[in-house]
Design a protein around this motif. Structure first.
Motif, PDB file in Angstrom:
ATOM      1  N   ARG A   1       0.867  -1.203   0.089  1.00  0.00           N
ATOM      2  CA  ARG A   1       0.082   0.017   0.181  1.00  0.00           C
ATOM      3  C   ARG A   1       0.920   1.325  -0.170  1.00  0.00           C
ATOM      4  N   GLU A   2       1.937   1.396   0.820  1.00  0.00           N
ATOM      5  CA  GLU A   2       3.002   2.505   0.611  1.00  0.00           C
ATOM      6  C   GLU A   2       3.425   2.542  -0.625  1.00  0.00           C
ATOM      7  N   GLN A   3       3.632   1.647  -1.313  1.00  0.00           N
ATOM      8  CA  GLN A   3       4.227   1.535  -2.556  1.00  0.00           C
ATOM      9  C   GLN A   3       3.068   1.844  -3.803  1.00  0.00           C
ATOM     10  N   GLY A   4       2.072   2.151  -3.399  1.00  0.00           N
ATOM     11  CA  GLY A   4       0.764   2.521  -4.143  1.00  0.00           C
ATOM     12  C   GLY A   4       0.076   1.579  -4.805  1.00  0.00           C
ATOM     13  N   TRP A   5       0.250   0.277  -4.373  1.00  0.00           N
ATOM     14  CA  TRP A   5      -0.567  -1.085  -4.893  1.00  0.00           C
ATOM     15  C   TRP A   5      -2.072  -0.674  -4.595  1.00  0.00           C
ATOM     16  N   SER A   6      -2.734  -1.292  -5.457  1.00  0.00           N
ATOM     17  CA  SER A   6      -4.392  -1.106  -5.208  1.00  0.00           C
ATOM     18  C   SER A   6      -4.609  -2.464  -4.365  1.00  0.00           C
ATOM     19  N   TRP A   7      -5.922  -2.402  -3.684  1.00  0.00           N
ATOM     20  CA  TRP A   7      -6.512  -3.446  -3.233  1.00  0.00           C
ATOM     21  C   TRP A   7      -6.618  -4.699  -3.831  1.00  0.00           C
TER      22      TRP A   7
ATOM     23  N   GLU B   1      -5.298  -9.971  -5.662  1.00  0.00           N
ATOM     24  CA  GLU B   1      -5.131 -11.020  -6.670  1.00  0.00           C
ATOM     25  C   GLU B   1      -4.245 -12.046  -6.128  1.00  0.00           C
ATOM     26  N   ILE B   2      -2.728 -11.355  -5.778  1.00  0.00           N
ATOM     27  CA  ILE B   2      -1.778 -12.101  -5.342  1.00  0.00           C
ATOM     28  C   ILE B   2      -2.001 -12.903  -4.089  1.00  0.00           C
ATOM     29  N   LEU B   3      -2.797 -12.442  -3.420  1.00  0.00           N
ATOM     30  CA  LEU B   3      -3.189 -13.327  -1.964  1.00  0.00           C
ATOM     31  C   LEU B   3      -4.246 -14.248  -2.488  1.00  0.00           C
ATOM     32  N   GLN B   4      -4.842 -14.302  -3.488  1.00  0.00           N
ATOM     33  CA  GLN B   4      -5.955 -15.081  -4.069  1.00  0.00           C
ATOM     34  C   GLN B   4      -7.206 -15.047  -2.927  1.00  0.00           C
ATOM     35  N   ILE B   5      -7.580 -13.735  -2.635  1.00  0.00           N
ATOM     36  CA  ILE B   5      -8.809 -13.530  -1.927  1.00  0.00           C
ATOM     37  C   ILE B   5      -9.362 -12.372  -2.422  1.00  0.00           C
ATOM     38  N   SER B   6     -10.628 -12.057  -2.063  1.00  0.00           N
ATOM     39  CA  SER B   6     -11.417 -11.013  -2.525  1.00  0.00           C
ATOM     40  C   SER B   6     -10.779  -9.782  -2.290  1.00  0.00           C
ATOM     41  N   ARG B   7     -11.110  -8.601  -3.282  1.00  0.00           N
ATOM     42  CA  ARG B   7     -10.427  -7.332  -2.842  1.00  0.00           C
ATOM     43  C   ARG B   7     -11.174  -6.921  -1.478  1.00  0.00           C
ATOM     44  N   GLN B   8     -12.493  -7.006  -1.170  1.00  0.00           N
ATOM     45  CA  GLN B   8     -13.287  -6.682  -0.258  1.00  0.00           C
ATOM     46  C   GLN B   8     -12.629  -7.200   1.036  1.00  0.00           C
ATOM     47  N   ALA B   9     -12.049  -8.722   0.961  1.00  0.00           N
ATOM     48  CA  ALA B   9     -11.501  -9.338   2.113  1.00  0.00           C
ATOM     49  C   ALA B   9     -10.319  -8.747   2.626  1.00  0.00           C
ATOM     50  N   VAL B  10      -9.483  -8.501   1.577  1.00  0.00           N
ATOM     51  CA  VAL B  10      -8.133  -7.794   2.070  1.00  0.00           C
ATOM     52  C   VAL B  10      -8.460  -6.446   2.473  1.00  0.00           C
ATOM     53  N   HIS B  11      -9.248  -5.898   1.833  1.00  0.00           N
ATOM     54  CA  HIS B  11      -9.701  -4.173   2.360  1.00  0.00           C
ATOM     55  C   HIS B  11     -10.202  -4.388   3.908  1.00  0.00           C
ATOM     56  N   GLN B  12     -10.959  -5.092   4.080  1.00  0.00           N
ATOM     57  CA  GLN B  12     -11.721  -5.198   5.322  1.00  0.00           C
ATOM     58  C   GLN B  12     -10.699  -5.791   6.547  1.00  0.00           C
ATOM     59  N   LYS B  13      -9.631  -6.618   5.928  1.00  0.00           N
ATOM     60  CA  LYS B  13      -8.707  -7.032   7.042  1.00  0.00           C
ATOM     61  C   LYS B  13      -7.850  -5.961   7.500  1.00  0.00           C
ATOM     62  N   HIS B  14      -7.269  -5.165   6.290  1.00  0.00           N
ATOM     63  CA  HIS B  14      -6.054  -4.496   6.407  1.00  0.00           C
ATOM     64  C   HIS B  14      -6.393  -3.019   6.455  1.00  0.00           C
ATOM     65  N   SER B  15      -7.408  -2.477   6.155  1.00  0.00           N
ATOM     66  CA  SER B  15      -7.498  -1.047   5.747  1.00  0.00           C
ATOM     67  C   SER B  15      -7.813  -0.253   7.142  1.00  0.00           C
ATOM     68  N   ALA B  16      -8.114  -0.727   8.291  1.00  0.00           N
ATOM     69  CA  ALA B  16      -8.108   0.002   9.562  1.00  0.00           C
ATOM     70  C   ALA B  16      -6.641   0.438   9.854  1.00  0.00           C
ATOM     71  N   ARG B  17      -5.705  -0.293   9.594  1.00  0.00           N
ATOM     72  CA  ARG B  17      -4.417  -0.106   9.911  1.00  0.00           C
ATOM     73  C   ARG B  17      -3.871   1.081   9.016  1.00  0.00           C
ATOM     74  N   GLU B  18      -4.384   1.367   8.061  1.00  0.00           N
ATOM     75  CA  GLU B  18      -3.822   2.568   7.176  1.00  0.00           C
ATOM     76  C   GLU B  18      -4.484   3.871   7.698  1.00  0.00           C
ATOM     77  N   ARG B  19      -5.695   3.698   8.368  1.00  0.00           N
ATOM     78  CA  ARG B  19      -6.055   5.146   8.969  1.00  0.00           C
ATOM     79  C   ARG B  19      -5.523   5.429  10.240  1.00  0.00           C
ATOM     80  N   ASP B  20      -4.706   4.251  10.963  1.00  0.00           N
ATOM     81  CA  ASP B  20      -4.201   4.716  12.383  1.00  0.00           C
ATOM     82  C   ASP B  20      -2.976   5.682  12.146  1.00  0.00           C
TER      83      ASP B  20
END
Length: 79
Positions: free
Chosen positions: A49-55, A60-79
């Motif tokens: 994310r710091e390097q500008g990658w999209s959710w 796609e690389i983690l082979q999970i949905s965009r929603q799943a990765v966003h839900q799991k990790h987006s809160a850390r971005e706001r801290d």
């Protein structure tokens, strides 16, 4: 004791436990590996994310949905 020595000892302990015929030791190794994998994912998603990658790209690389990765990790971005 240096950090590398501690890491090596922990890895040896996990490896020994994973190979054990004692289910308590084997399951403890599974738990330790899950904890390690979760932490590694946190660090790498934050780096991406710091390097500008999209959710979507991360998902796609983690082979999970965009929603799943966003839900799991987006809160850390706001801290």
């Amino acid at each position: 004791m240096q950090s590398d020595d501690v890491d090596t000892e922990q890895n040896d302990t996990i490896t020994t436990a994973a190979a054990s015929t004692d289910p308590a030791q084997g399951l403890a190794a599974v738990r330790a590996l899950r904890t390690l994998a979760d932490r590694l994912e946190e660090v790498q998603v934050a780096s991406a994310r710091e390097q500008g990658w999209s959710w979507q790209a991360i998902a796609e690389i983690l082979q999970i949905s965009r929603q799943a990765v966003h839900q799991k990790h987006s809160a850390r971005e706001r801290d």
